[in-house]
Design an enzyme around this catalytic site. Structure first.
Site, PDB file in Angstrom:
ATOM      1  N   HIS A  96       7.304  -2.299 -13.409  1.00 23.76           N
ATOM      2  CA  HIS A  96       6.668  -1.097 -12.847  1.00 23.76           C
ATOM      3  C   HIS A  96       7.540   0.143 -12.932  1.00 23.76           C
ATOM      4  O   HIS A  96       7.138   1.217 -12.485  1.00 23.76           O
ATOM      5  CB  HIS A  96       6.232  -1.340 -11.399  1.00 23.76           C
ATOM      6  CG  HIS A  96       7.367  -1.519 -10.431  1.00 23.76           C
ATOM      7  ND1 HIS A  96       8.034  -0.462  -9.878  1.00 23.76           N
ATOM      8  CD2 HIS A  96       7.955  -2.617  -9.937  1.00 23.76           C
ATOM      9  CE1 HIS A  96       8.985  -0.922  -9.064  1.00 23.76           C
ATOM     10  NE2 HIS A  96       8.963  -2.218  -9.091  1.00 23.76           N
TER      11      HIS A  96
HETATM   12  N1  UDP Z   1       6.013  -9.026  -4.960  1.00 26.57           N
HETATM   13  C1  UDP Z   1       4.821  -9.540  -4.448  1.00 26.57           C
HETATM   14  N2  UDP Z   1       3.752  -9.695  -5.291  1.00 26.57           N
HETATM   15  C2  UDP Z   1       3.810  -9.375  -6.616  1.00 26.57           C
HETATM   16  C3  UDP Z   1       5.035  -8.847  -7.127  1.00 26.57           C
HETATM   17  C4  UDP Z   1       6.107  -8.670  -6.266  1.00 26.57           C
HETATM   18  O1  UDP Z   1       4.734  -9.855  -3.255  1.00 26.57           O
HETATM   19  O2  UDP Z   1       2.802  -9.542  -7.321  1.00 26.57           O
HETATM   20  C5  UDP Z   1       7.152  -8.826  -4.025  1.00 26.57           C
HETATM   21  C6  UDP Z   1       8.477  -9.430  -4.442  1.00 26.57           C
HETATM   22  O3  UDP Z   1       8.592 -10.769  -4.028  1.00 26.57           O
HETATM   23  C7  UDP Z   1       9.473  -8.524  -3.735  1.00 26.57           C
HETATM   24  C8  UDP Z   1       8.784  -7.167  -3.720  1.00 26.57           C
HETATM   25  O4  UDP Z   1       7.408  -7.428  -3.976  1.00 26.57           O
HETATM   26  O5  UDP Z   1       9.655  -8.960  -2.392  1.00 26.57           O
HETATM   27  C9  UDP Z   1       9.357  -6.268  -4.769  1.00 26.57           C
HETATM   28  O6  UDP Z   1       8.604  -5.131  -4.839  1.00 26.57           O
HETATM   29  P1  UDP Z   1       8.625  -4.148  -6.094  1.00 26.57           P
HETATM   30  O7  UDP Z   1       8.986  -4.881  -7.338  1.00 26.57           O
HETATM   31  O8  UDP Z   1       7.325  -3.416  -6.053  1.00 26.57           O
HETATM   32  O9  UDP Z   1       9.714  -3.073  -5.698  1.00 26.57           O
HETATM   33  P2  UDP Z   1      11.280  -2.925  -5.996  1.00 26.57           P
HETATM   34  O10 UDP Z   1      11.949  -4.099  -5.392  1.00 26.57           O
HETATM   35  O11 UDP Z   1      11.455  -2.822  -7.480  1.00 26.57           O
HETATM   36  O12 UDP Z   1      11.646  -1.664  -5.304  1.00 26.57           O
END
Ligand code: UDP
Length: 362
Positions: A209
């Site tokens: 993303h």
């Molecule tokens: N996650 C989720 N469902 C999904 C993909 C990710 O629950 O389909 C969870 C994942 O386990 C983690 C969090 O979302 O806890 C990560 O979010 P994201 O990748 O949007 O944000 P980032 O960590 O990159 O800021």
């Protein structure tokens, strides 16, 4: 002591849930601590917000600021306007912000201008990559915040180099890992597992993303094409809303990559835990795979979470397609480091945060 907890987007919910739980325990133990939960509404889709409240047993927010989507500036501005109104009529001792999303920075600026102390959970991490909106949010938040709850000693050092003093910095561990460890016994097999005839240890999980990977159709198509041709097993791809438009525009339907809607937390962790490996550009997923001991290949040139590489199971690939192909071959062959768990990622971080908060009052 009265605090406001701010959450706005998917990765925030896993970080606040254990803090709420620890505050409730402190209250039951007779501590004078009260919280209000502010949802900024940065993520409003049920699949990116509501489902996490249910699964992580987060209480209804005291207010939803309804920020919704928009450009970086539009979203930040909407959150600031609404949070200023809320904080002015509901003053507290400390505003607690988590992570690195627009809500984190927006509410920090508002709180400081209203002369309210700010504590940043996950403070001090740096990718040193100013093309990431999250890096700008981290730097701006840390420039203003009063207290920092950190996930690593590297973060402490970063903060000290930026002029923060020892009595502002608390190395407590990782609240996202508190949520992971607490929920491991509750993970749920997603419907697609049987529908797509997946077998434990014989499929990959893909999440993408970050603007640098998904916003330009041509480079996104190359990336998808390379993963698709090098992976020798199904690749389950819960497609983030930001990524959906360009995924739908791909000219060639992938062979191995199987898109699905974003999964709930308990489903997603089930899928990751039982996979052969994960390919991602997510920050949180790099941490979760390290603790689960699942191989993680990160499609970024840098990480603000270096311990997932030096201690954990993470390998950085950047945007080098040859490195991606070679590393996917290693993953196919099961040739991967084992990794260990980073210091203090033990499931008790939120308790340590609440202990510190109680002392700050004294
Ligand atoms: N996650 C989720 N469902 C999904 C993909 C990710 O629950 O389909 C969870 C994942 O386990 C983690 C969090 O979302 O806890 C990560 O979010 P994201 O990748 O949007 O944000 P980032 O960590 O990159 O800021």
């Amino acid at each position: 002591m009265k605090v406001i907890l701010v959450a706005g987007a998917r990765p925030n919910f896993m970080k606040i849930a254990p803090i709420i739980r620890a505050i409730n325990v402190a209250q039951r133990n007779g501590q004078d601590m009260e919280y209000r939960l502010v949802h900024t509404g940065q993520h409003y889709d049920d699949k990116l917000s509501k489902v996490f409240f249910e699964e992580l047993q987060i209480p209804e927010p005291d207010i939803n600021l309804g920020a919704g989507s928009g450009t970086q500036a539009e979203q930040t501005a909407k959150i600031m306007v609404e949070f200023e109104r809320y904080l002015t009529s509901n003053p507290v001792d400390i505003v607690i912000v988590v992570g690195d999303v627009n809500s984190t920075m927006a509410c920090t600026i508002v709180a400081k201008k209203l002369e309210t102390k700010v504590a940043h959970v996950e403070g001090g991490i740096r990718s040193w990559d100013m093309s990431m909106p999250e890096e700008i949010n981290r730097i701006a938040t840390d420039a203003l915040a009063d207290y920092f709850f950190t996930t690593s000693r590297v973060a402490n050092e970063n903060l000290k180099k930026e002029g923060k003093s020892d009595d502002q910095i608390y190395f407590v561990g990782n609240t996202m890992i508190d949520s992971l460890l607490l929920n491991l016994t509750k993970i749920k097999k997603p419907k697609i597992f049987d529908e797509r005839a997946l077998t434990t240890g014989y499929y990959y999980v893909l999440t993408l993303h970050r603007p640098s990977n998904v916003d330009r159709l041509e480079s996104f198509a190359n990336l998808i094409g390379e993963i698709d041709s090098s992976a020798e097993a199904p690749v389950i791809f819960p497609v983030h809303p930001r990524t959906r438009k360009n995924f739908n525009l791909l000219k060639q339907a992938p062979k191995h990559i199987q898109p699905t809607d974003p999964l709930s937390y308990l489903e997603f962790i089930f899928l990751v835990k039982n996979s052969k490996g994960v390919i991602t550009d997510s920050g949180g997923v790099q941490e979760e795979t390290t603790v689960l001991g699942v191989p993680c290949l990160t499609l970024r040139n840098n990480t603000e979470r270096p311990e997932t590489v030096t201690v954990g199971t993470n390998v950085m690939i950047g945007d080098d397609m040859t490195a991606l192909r070679n590393t996917l071959h290693k993953l196919n062959a099961g040739d991967w480091k084992k990794g260990e768990i980073p210091e203090l990622w033990d499931g008790r971080t939120a308790e340590r945060i609440v202990d510190v908060l109680a002392k700050l009052k004294a």
